[in-house]
Design a protein around this motif. Structure first.
Motif, PDB file in Angstrom:
ATOM      1  N   ASN A  75       4.748  13.878  -7.948  1.00 60.19           N
ATOM      2  CA  ASN A  75       5.129  15.106  -7.257  1.00 60.19           C
ATOM      3  C   ASN A  75       4.635  15.151  -5.820  1.00 60.19           C
ATOM      4  N   SER A  76       3.667  14.340  -5.499  1.00 61.42           N
ATOM      5  CA  SER A  76       3.141  14.291  -4.142  1.00 61.42           C
ATOM      6  C   SER A  76       2.828  12.835  -3.802  1.00 61.42           C
ATOM      7  N   ALA A  77       2.317  12.617  -2.628  1.00 57.39           N
ATOM      8  CA  ALA A  77       2.049  11.249  -2.181  1.00 57.39           C
ATOM      9  C   ALA A  77       1.015  10.564  -3.067  1.00 57.39           C
ATOM     10  N   GLY A  78       1.336   9.363  -3.481  1.00 58.21           N
ATOM     11  CA  GLY A  78       0.380   8.540  -4.208  1.00 58.21           C
ATOM     12  C   GLY A  78      -0.295   7.612  -3.227  1.00 58.21           C
ATOM     13  N   CYS A  79      -1.505   7.969  -2.829  1.00 59.22           N
ATOM     14  CA  CYS A  79      -2.197   7.236  -1.768  1.00 59.22           C
ATOM     15  C   CYS A  79      -2.507   5.806  -2.211  1.00 59.22           C
ATOM     16  N   PRO A  80      -2.225   4.837  -1.357  1.00 61.81           N
ATOM     17  CA  PRO A  80      -2.387   3.426  -1.754  1.00 61.81           C
ATOM     18  C   PRO A  80      -3.826   3.015  -2.031  1.00 61.81           C
ATOM     19  N   GLN A  81      -4.792   3.705  -1.409  1.00 62.69           N
ATOM     20  CA  GLN A  81      -6.177   3.334  -1.687  1.00 62.69           C
ATOM     21  C   GLN A  81      -6.615   3.822  -3.061  1.00 62.69           C
ATOM     22  N   ASP A  82      -5.855   4.775  -3.633  1.00 62.68           N
ATOM     23  CA  ASP A  82      -6.170   5.312  -4.963  1.00 62.68           C
ATOM     24  C   ASP A  82      -5.291   4.705  -6.052  1.00 62.68           C
ATOM     25  N   ILE A  83      -4.037   4.395  -5.708  1.00 64.18           N
ATOM     26  CA  ILE A  83      -3.079   3.903  -6.693  1.00 64.18           C
ATOM     27  C   ILE A  83      -2.558   2.544  -6.240  1.00 64.18           C
ATOM     28  N   PRO A  84      -3.066   1.453  -6.799  1.00 65.51           N
ATOM     29  CA  PRO A  84      -2.528   0.134  -6.427  1.00 65.51           C
ATOM     30  C   PRO A  84      -1.101  -0.029  -6.927  1.00 65.51           C
ATOM     31  N   THR A  85      -0.263  -0.601  -6.107  1.00 70.70           N
ATOM     32  CA  THR A  85       1.144  -0.784  -6.453  1.00 70.70           C
ATOM     33  C   THR A  85       1.329  -1.904  -7.469  1.00 70.70           C
ATOM     34  N   LEU A  86       0.593  -2.988  -7.269  1.00 71.55           N
ATOM     35  CA  LEU A  86       0.709  -4.150  -8.150  1.00 71.55           C
ATOM     36  C   LEU A  86      -0.654  -4.813  -8.253  1.00 71.55           C
ATOM     37  N   VAL A  87      -1.065  -5.124  -9.484  1.00 71.29           N
ATOM     38  CA  VAL A  87      -2.331  -5.817  -9.712  1.00 71.29           C
ATOM     39  C   VAL A  87      -2.061  -7.032 -10.589  1.00 71.29           C
ATOM     40  N   MET A  88      -2.455  -8.207 -10.101  1.00 70.82           N
ATOM     41  CA  MET A  88      -2.323  -9.446 -10.868  1.00 70.82           C
ATOM     42  C   MET A  88      -3.684 -10.137 -10.878  1.00 70.82           C
ATOM     43  N   THR A  89      -4.188 -10.416 -12.066  1.00 68.19           N
ATOM     44  CA  THR A  89      -5.505 -11.053 -12.199  1.00 68.19           C
ATOM     45  C   THR A  89      -5.447 -12.368 -12.966  1.00 68.19           C
ATOM     46  N   ASP A  90      -4.248 -12.813 -13.316  1.00 67.35           N
ATOM     47  CA  ASP A  90      -4.128 -13.999 -14.167  1.00 67.35           C
ATOM     48  C   ASP A  90      -3.523 -15.196 -13.437  1.00 67.35           C
ATOM     49  N   LEU A  91      -3.562 -15.174 -12.106  1.00 70.26           N
ATOM     50  CA  LEU A  91      -3.053 -16.323 -11.365  1.00 70.26           C
ATOM     51  C   LEU A  91      -4.009 -17.502 -11.512  1.00 70.26           C
ATOM     52  N   GLU A  92      -3.456 -18.691 -11.577  1.00 68.90           N
ATOM     53  CA  GLU A  92      -4.295 -19.882 -11.581  1.00 68.90           C
ATOM     54  C   GLU A  92      -4.936 -20.023 -10.200  1.00 68.90           C
ATOM     55  N   HIS A  93      -6.245 -20.280 -10.189  1.00 63.63           N
ATOM     56  CA  HIS A  93      -6.915 -20.355  -8.886  1.00 63.63           C
ATOM     57  C   HIS A  93      -6.330 -21.503  -8.064  1.00 63.63           C
ATOM     58  N   GLY A  94      -5.823 -21.144  -6.893  1.00 63.20           N
ATOM     59  CA  GLY A  94      -5.190 -22.130  -6.037  1.00 63.20           C
ATOM     60  C   GLY A  94      -4.434 -21.457  -4.908  1.00 63.20           C
ATOM     61  N   ARG A  95      -3.528 -22.174  -4.312  1.00 60.04           N
ATOM     62  CA  ARG A  95      -2.756 -21.687  -3.168  1.00 60.04           C
ATOM     63  C   ARG A  95      -1.513 -20.948  -3.653  1.00 60.04           C
ATOM     64  N   HIS A  96      -1.316 -19.712  -3.184  1.00 62.21           N
ATOM     65  CA  HIS A  96      -0.181 -18.891  -3.592  1.00 62.21           C
ATOM     66  C   HIS A  96       0.446 -18.231  -2.365  1.00 62.21           C
ATOM     67  N   THR A  97       1.742 -17.985  -2.457  1.00 59.43           N
ATOM     68  CA  THR A  97       2.456 -17.269  -1.402  1.00 59.43           C
ATOM     69  C   THR A  97       3.172 -16.071  -2.011  1.00 59.43           C
ATOM     70  N   VAL A  98       2.933 -14.892  -1.447  1.00 55.68           N
ATOM     71  CA  VAL A  98       3.593 -13.676  -1.905  1.00 55.68           C
ATOM     72  C   VAL A  98       4.584 -13.224  -0.836  1.00 55.68           C
ATOM     73  N   LYS A  99       5.766 -12.831  -1.272  1.00 59.08           N
ATOM     74  CA  LYS A  99       6.810 -12.326  -0.376  1.00 59.08           C
ATOM     75  C   LYS A  99       7.242 -10.946  -0.855  1.00 59.08           C
ATOM     76  N   ILE A 100       7.370 -10.016   0.087  1.00 60.89           N
ATOM     77  CA  ILE A 100       7.691  -8.630  -0.261  1.00 60.89           C
ATOM     78  C   ILE A 100       8.840  -8.156   0.626  1.00 60.89           C
ATOM     79  N   SER A 101       9.846  -7.543   0.014  1.00 63.53           N
ATOM     80  CA  SER A 101      10.988  -7.022   0.766  1.00 63.53           C
ATOM     81  C   SER A 101      11.435  -5.698   0.165  1.00 63.53           C
ATOM     82  N   ARG A 102      12.164  -4.933   0.961  1.00 64.27           N
ATOM     83  CA  ARG A 102      12.670  -3.636   0.502  1.00 64.27           C
ATOM     84  C   ARG A 102      14.089  -3.803  -0.020  1.00 64.27           C
ATOM     85  N   LEU A 103      14.352  -3.221  -1.192  1.00 60.19           N
ATOM     86  CA  LEU A 103      15.697  -3.262  -1.753  1.00 60.19           C
ATOM     87  C   LEU A 103      16.539  -2.119  -1.171  1.00 60.19           C
ATOM     88  N   ASN A 104      17.825  -2.392  -0.983  1.00 56.97           N
ATOM     89  CA  ASN A 104      18.766  -1.392  -0.461  1.00 56.97           C
ATOM     90  C   ASN A 104      18.241  -0.691   0.788  1.00 56.97           C
TER      91      ASN A 104
END
Length: 208
Positions: A111-140
């Motif tokens: 109903n109101s703004a969900g502040c990013p410091q309080d509500i993480p958008t995505l949390v992943m903790t199971d990545l294999e330790h190593g080099r990773h690249t994340v890409k983010i884009s807006r749909l429509n």
């Protein structure tokens, strides 16, 4: 016999310290702000009074973000609001994940703004330790919905400093010469490589 036992005991302590230092790793969180991310398109830095944060707002249809890191976990922080867009997150060219920023991460309508410091958008903790690249884009993007980013965080292992195992011994050199001297002592007096507290047990038995 006592001198022999003391040497065994000291060698076991040294190997125990090396074993512990080599095995232990500290997990650190690294915070990455939007101006440190690889930005495509146009981004505008805007204050958000309700969240008391400086956010980056995507402007235009080709606004995208990407980042390469070495670690084992990732947290993305975007603003969640009723007028917010859907975004697509891709890690290492795997199947993209679609996130509706008009909902909370749990899927509930907000109903109101969900502040990013309080509500993480995505949390992943199971990545294999190593080099990773994340890409983010807006749909429509033609819909003109809001996409505001606080940044991201990743988890990485901090390996012990090369000098750490020797600091309590007054800075003995960590070189092959030292390793050769250790091996020579072991071969002269025991013929075995002693690890952990095995030397302690031998010391007690030989001193009895």
């Amino acid at each position: 016999m006592l001198e022999f036992s003391l040497k065994l005991f000291l060698l076991s302590i040294i190997f125990s310290c090396l074993w512990t230092a080599g095995a232990s790793q500290k997990l650190n969180k690294v915070v990455v702000s939007p101006d440190e991310l690889n930005q495509a398109g146009y981004w505008l830095k805007v204050p958000h009074d309700e969240c008391n944060a400086q956010l980056y707002k995507a402007i235009g249809s080709n606004a995208r973000l990407s980042y390469t890191f070495v670690g084992s976990g990732l947290t993305l922080r975007c603003l969640h609001c009723l007028e917010c867009a859907k975004i697509q997150v891709t890690i290492d060219e795997e199947k993209p994940v679609t996130i509706d920023l008009s909902e909370s991460p749990s899927g509930d309508q907000i109903n109101s703004a969900g502040c990013p410091q309080d509500i993480p958008t995505l949390v992943m903790t199971d990545l294999e330790h190593g080099r990773h690249t994340v890409k983010i884009s807006r749909l429509n993007p033609e819909l003109g919905l809001t996409w505001k980013v606080l940044g991201l965080e990743y988890l990485t292992c901090e390996r012990p400093s090369p000098t750490t195992p020797w600091s309590w011994l007054g800075g003995l050199p960590e070189t092959h010469v030292f390793w050769k001297s250790i091996a020579h002592e072991v071969s002269l007096y025991t013929g075995f490589v002693l690890l952990g507290y095995v030397g302690t047990i031998i010391f007690i038995r030989l001193s009895a």
